[in-house]
Every structure is written in C-alpha cells, then in structure tokens.
Design an enzyme around this catalytic site. Sequence first.
Site, PDB file in Angstrom:
ATOM      1  CG  HIS A   1      -0.241   0.188   2.474  1.00  0.00           C
ATOM      2  ND1 HIS A   1       0.229  -1.035   3.266  1.00  0.00           N
ATOM      3  CD2 HIS A   1      -0.054   1.247   3.169  1.00  0.00           C
ATOM      4  CE1 HIS A   1       0.667  -0.587   4.573  1.00  0.00           C
ATOM      5  NE2 HIS A   1       0.690   0.739   4.408  1.00  0.00           N
TER       6      HIS A   1
HETATM    7  C1  UD1 Z   1      -2.048   5.332   5.962  1.00  0.00           C
HETATM    8  C2  UD1 Z   1      -0.769   5.642   6.558  1.00  0.00           C
HETATM    9  C3  UD1 Z   1       0.312   4.657   6.445  1.00  0.00           C
HETATM   10  C4  UD1 Z   1      -0.104   3.440   6.995  1.00  0.00           C
HETATM   11  C5  UD1 Z   1      -1.224   2.717   6.314  1.00  0.00           C
HETATM   12  C6  UD1 Z   1      -1.820   1.653   7.085  1.00  0.00           C
HETATM   13  C7  UD1 Z   1      -0.657   8.158   6.457  1.00  0.00           C
HETATM   14  C8  UD1 Z   1       0.224   9.377   5.744  1.00  0.00           C
HETATM   15  N1  UD1 Z   1      -0.470   7.081   5.909  1.00  0.00           N
HETATM   16  O1  UD1 Z   1      -2.006   4.938   4.515  1.00  0.00           O
HETATM   17  O2  UD1 Z   1       1.303   5.314   7.132  1.00  0.00           O
HETATM   18  O3  UD1 Z   1       0.951   2.564   6.645  1.00  0.00           O
HETATM   19  O4  UD1 Z   1      -2.409   4.085   6.661  1.00  0.00           O
HETATM   20  O5  UD1 Z   1      -3.073   1.042   6.181  1.00  0.00           O
HETATM   21  O6  UD1 Z   1      -0.905   8.525   7.370  1.00  0.00           O
HETATM   22  N2  UD1 Z   1      -9.237   4.560   1.815  1.00  0.00           N
HETATM   23  C9  UD1 Z   1     -10.458   3.918   1.735  1.00  0.00           C
HETATM   24  N3  UD1 Z   1     -11.129   3.400   2.980  1.00  0.00           N
HETATM   25  C10 UD1 Z   1     -10.387   3.507   4.217  1.00  0.00           C
HETATM   26  C11 UD1 Z   1      -9.477   4.066   4.092  1.00  0.00           C
HETATM   27  C12 UD1 Z   1      -8.705   4.759   3.097  1.00  0.00           C
HETATM   28  O7  UD1 Z   1     -10.910   3.645   0.573  1.00  0.00           O
HETATM   29  O8  UD1 Z   1     -11.137   3.092   5.268  1.00  0.00           O
HETATM   30  C13 UD1 Z   1      -8.515   4.753   0.450  1.00  0.00           C
HETATM   31  C14 UD1 Z   1      -9.016   6.075   0.000  1.00  0.00           C
HETATM   32  O9  UD1 Z   1      -9.188   6.302  -1.237  1.00  0.00           O
HETATM   33  C15 UD1 Z   1      -7.834   6.942   0.619  1.00  0.00           C
HETATM   34  C16 UD1 Z   1      -6.506   6.111   0.437  1.00  0.00           C
HETATM   35  O10 UD1 Z   1      -7.222   4.862   0.689  1.00  0.00           O
HETATM   36  O11 UD1 Z   1      -7.528   8.158  -0.255  1.00  0.00           O
HETATM   37  C17 UD1 Z   1      -5.390   6.207   1.439  1.00  0.00           C
HETATM   38  O12 UD1 Z   1      -5.755   6.378   2.618  1.00  0.00           O
HETATM   39  P1  UD1 Z   1      -4.820   6.942   3.668  1.00  0.00           P
HETATM   40  O13 UD1 Z   1      -5.496   6.951   5.011  1.00  0.00           O
HETATM   41  O14 UD1 Z   1      -4.741   8.648   3.238  1.00  0.00           O
HETATM   42  O15 UD1 Z   1      -3.439   6.589   3.557  1.00  0.00           O
HETATM   43  P2  UD1 Z   1      -3.098   5.147   3.744  1.00  0.00           P
HETATM   44  O16 UD1 Z   1      -2.559   4.716   2.167  1.00  0.00           O
HETATM   45  O17 UD1 Z   1      -4.386   4.285   4.102  1.00  0.00           O
HETATM   46  N1  UDP Z   2      -3.509  -6.291   8.816  1.00  0.00           N
HETATM   47  C1  UDP Z   2      -4.949  -6.948   8.800  1.00  0.00           C
HETATM   48  N2  UDP Z   2      -5.695  -7.429   7.738  1.00  0.00           N
HETATM   49  C2  UDP Z   2      -5.094  -7.194   6.415  1.00  0.00           C
HETATM   50  C3  UDP Z   2      -3.737  -6.609   6.417  1.00  0.00           C
HETATM   51  C4  UDP Z   2      -2.986  -6.480   7.416  1.00  0.00           C
HETATM   52  O1  UDP Z   2      -5.184  -7.063  10.063  1.00  0.00           O
HETATM   53  O2  UDP Z   2      -5.868  -7.384   5.544  1.00  0.00           O
HETATM   54  C5  UDP Z   2      -2.874  -6.074  10.027  1.00  0.00           C
HETATM   55  C6  UDP Z   2      -1.530  -6.754  10.132  1.00  0.00           C
HETATM   56  O3  UDP Z   2      -1.464  -8.212  10.816  1.00  0.00           O
HETATM   57  C7  UDP Z   2      -0.884  -5.804  11.074  1.00  0.00           C
HETATM   58  C8  UDP Z   2      -1.318  -4.607  10.617  1.00  0.00           C
HETATM   59  O4  UDP Z   2      -2.581  -4.786  10.037  1.00  0.00           O
HETATM   60  O5  UDP Z   2      -1.133  -6.067  12.344  1.00  0.00           O
HETATM   61  C9  UDP Z   2      -0.497  -3.485   9.690  1.00  0.00           C
HETATM   62  O6  UDP Z   2      -1.158  -2.628   9.049  1.00  0.00           O
HETATM   63  P1  UDP Z   2      -0.852  -1.748   7.809  1.00  0.00           P
HETATM   64  O7  UDP Z   2      -0.040  -2.689   7.017  1.00  0.00           O
HETATM   65  O8  UDP Z   2      -2.060  -1.290   7.284  1.00  0.00           O
HETATM   66  O9  UDP Z   2      -0.093  -0.459   8.128  1.00  0.00           O
HETATM   67  P2  UDP Z   2       1.569  -0.287   8.379  1.00  0.00           P
HETATM   68  O10 UDP Z   2       1.883  -1.152   9.582  1.00  0.00           O
HETATM   69  O11 UDP Z   2       2.110  -0.421   7.162  1.00  0.00           O
HETATM   70  O12 UDP Z   2       1.685   1.118   8.784  1.00  0.00           O
END
Ligand code: UD1
Ligand code: UDP
Length: 368
Positions: A212
């Site tokens: 992601h």
């Molecule tokens: C965010 C965090 C990242 C973390 C990740 C965990 C920041 C800058 N990034 O990234 O560090 O590793 O979460 O998963 O804070 N979206 C949905 N539904 C949701 C959430 C997001 O559709 O419930 C989509 C939206 O199009 C959104 C995009 O995902 O614009 C990105 O979401 P955002 O929270 O901005 O960043 P992540 O890539 O999820």
């Molecule tokens: N995770 C989850 N379901 C999924 C993918 C990940 O519960 O489909 C859990 C994973 O085990 C870990 C956390 O989400 O505990 C990691 O989150 P993510 O990769 O979104 O964020 P990051 O750690 O990169 O910030």
Amino acid sequence: MHILHVVGARPNFMKVAPVMAALAKRDGVNQTLVHTGQHYDANMSDIFWQELGLPRPDVNLGVGSGSHAVQTAQIMIHLEEVLLAQRPDIVLVYGDINSTVAAAIVCAKLLIPIGHVEAGLRSFDRTMPEEVNRLLTDQIADLLFTPSSDGNENLLREGIAAEKIYLVGNVMIDTLVRLLPQAETVWPQLLASLEGPPQGWEQGGYALVTLHRPSNVDNPDELRHIIEALGAIAKKVPVLFPIHPRTRQRLQNFGLDTQGPNFHLTDPVGYLEFLALQRHATLVITDSGGIQEETTYLGVPCITMRKNTERPVTVTMGTNVLVGQDSSRLQDEVSRILNGESRKGQIPPLWDGKASERIADVLANYIA
Ligand code: UD1
Ligand code: UDP
C-alpha cells in the site's frame, strides 16, 4: 489520571489495544479513546474493535480521506475542540500516520503532555510521509516509548533528552502474543471462507502479499511491474493478496488486471484472520511496517518491497529481506525461499508481550 488515546488507521488499533488493557488494570486511571476516522471502511476499522477487545471509540472525528494537508488539518481542527473540552492529563499517540502528527501538534500548542508509542524509528527517507510524521512527533513528544534500541540511538542523535526516552519493546507484538492462540482457531474456517482461494494452497503453501505504500502503488509503471512479477511468482506458488483500498483503487484507475487461477485478490481481512494467514504462509511479500515485525516474530520469511526500513532489527535479527522495487531480486528471493534457503531469524529483545505493561509503569510514575 485521565489518559486520552488518539488513533486513526488500521495499524494503530493493534498498538492501542494492549496499552489500554494495561492501563485499565491500574487504579485511578480514566481513559478516553478518540478515533480520527482516517480509516473508515468496516474492514479497515470497525472489524478490529471486537477482535482486539477494544472499547468502541468515545469520539470519532470522522475526518475520512483527503490530501495530506486537508486530512492533517481536519484532524487538528476537530481534535482541538475535544481536547479543550476534555483536558486530559496526557495524550498518547501511536505509530507514524497523519493522525499521529496532527494530534501531537495540537497537544503541544495546548500544553498537554504527549506520549509517543513507537518512537524513534527512522527510515532516513523523507520521501516517505511517515518519516516526516515520525520526526515531527518525536521532536514535540514528552515521553518517547521505543520498540528497539536503534530507536533510542536515533532519538539521542536528534538531540532528544535521554530522560524522556523509554525502551519498552514492541506493543504490536503484545497483541500478537495474546491473540495467536485465537488466530489458530479461525484458521480452519478461514480456508473454507475465502471465495475461490488459489488452487492447492492448503497443501502446497502460499505467498501472502500486502502492498500500500505510495512509492509502490501510486505510479502506474511501478504497480504494473509489481503485478507482473506477482503473476510470475503465482506460477511457482499460489499468491493470496488481501488488498488495501488505496491499492484496489489504483489497480482500477490504471486498468491493471490480476488474472490467473493461482493469483487470488481478496478484500482486507480481520486481524485474527491475517495473523493466521501469516503464521501459515510459506513467505510474505509486503511493504507494510507492522508486517515486517509480525513475520520476524513468527519466523516466517518476509520480502519487503522497499529500499529502506525504519525497522532495521527485522533485517539484522529477523526474517526480513529488502528488495526495493527490483522485480528480479523479488523473484530470486522467492526462489531461494522455495528452495528451503530462507534465513532463520531471532526475536528481538523486549518483543515479549509485555511492552504495554512497561508503558503503564512509566505513565504511573510520570503522573505521580
Ligand atoms: C495510511 C498511513 C500509512 C499506513 C497505512 C496503514 C499516512 C500518511 N499513511 O496510509 O502510514 O501504513 O495507513 O494501512 O497516514 N481508503 C479507503 N477506505 C479507508 C481508508 C482509505 O477507501 O477506510 C482509501 C482512500 O481512497 C484514501 C486512500 O485509501 O484516499 C489512502 O488512505 P490514507 O489514510 O490517506 O492513507 P493510507 O494509504 O491508508
Ligand atoms: N492486517 C490486517 N488485515 C489485513 C492486512 C493487515 O489485520 O488484511 C494487520 C497486520 O497483521 C498488522 C497491521 O494490519 O497488524 C499492519 O497494518 P498496515 O500494513 O495497514 O500498516 P503499516 O504497519 O504499514 O503502517
């Protein structure tokens, strides 16, 4: 003592759960849980409350998605009102997401002490939005709880006073240690419940994939290369890819297809399910921070599609290998693992399931 926790996105929930549970056992502690709403899909947010034994948030700021500036600003605006009304003794923030830094800035201006859980991690790559969030949050936090000693070294180098820094271990591993037995119980149903899983995965193992990071998924050429490489890997070992909403959206926007009987995309799954999937995987391919740590704890080979990691201990001690965005290195590493040449890692010190108790001890002393 009133402790207010601010969380916003999936990886925060696994971190706050054990800290709240440890604090709930202490006398005289009143806790408030604020969800910024940065993540809001049911399978990126609500699914976790019950699984992790978390109380439902007292407040949801409902900020949703947006550009970095919009999202950060919205969190600040709405959180300030909550903090002015509630006046907690301390606010705890988690990890490195936009919700983390937004909350820390609001608290610093309101003179509310800040504790940062998972402080000190550095990728030394400021093109990552999370690195900016980490640097800023740590500069203004009052208590910095680090998961590994490299965190302490980084903070000292940046001029943070030693007396603010506490090496407590890894709270994400607290959750893993507690819930691994329960994750094993969902494994049999999980196999049956995934619609059209890749052929032969129960017998022959599988590669579990999550991606992601903007650097991997926001660029059409990068994402196409990665999907092609995963397609090639699926010819050797079934690939199971619970896909993050950002990545799902990019695949659609760029018109990229992930066809093939052995290449299975699914929606994000719950924590117990994902833990079970990691535990039984032949290998994991990821760019997630938390998953680098969880695979190290579980001893499962992990290939990280990043040039750097803020969690170097997973490489030096654990099972993690960095391959950047190099598809041929990715495929070589997969082949090595399938040939039985994966490295045997060790569990880093203080990744023992008790980090949150150590945080609760520090907080009790701090408030006293
Ligand atoms: C965010 C965090 C990242 C973390 C990740 C965990 C920041 C800058 N990034 O990234 O560090 O590793 O979460 O998963 O804070 N979206 C949905 N539904 C949701 C959430 C997001 O559709 O419930 C989509 C939206 O199009 C959104 C995009 O995902 O614009 C990105 O979401 P955002 O929270 O901005 O960043 P992540 O890539 O999820
Ligand atoms: N995770 C989850 N379901 C999924 C993918 C990940 O519960 O489909 C859990 C994973 O085990 C870990 C956390 O989400 O505990 C990691 O989150 P993510 O990769 O979104 O964020 P990051 O750690 O990169 O910030």
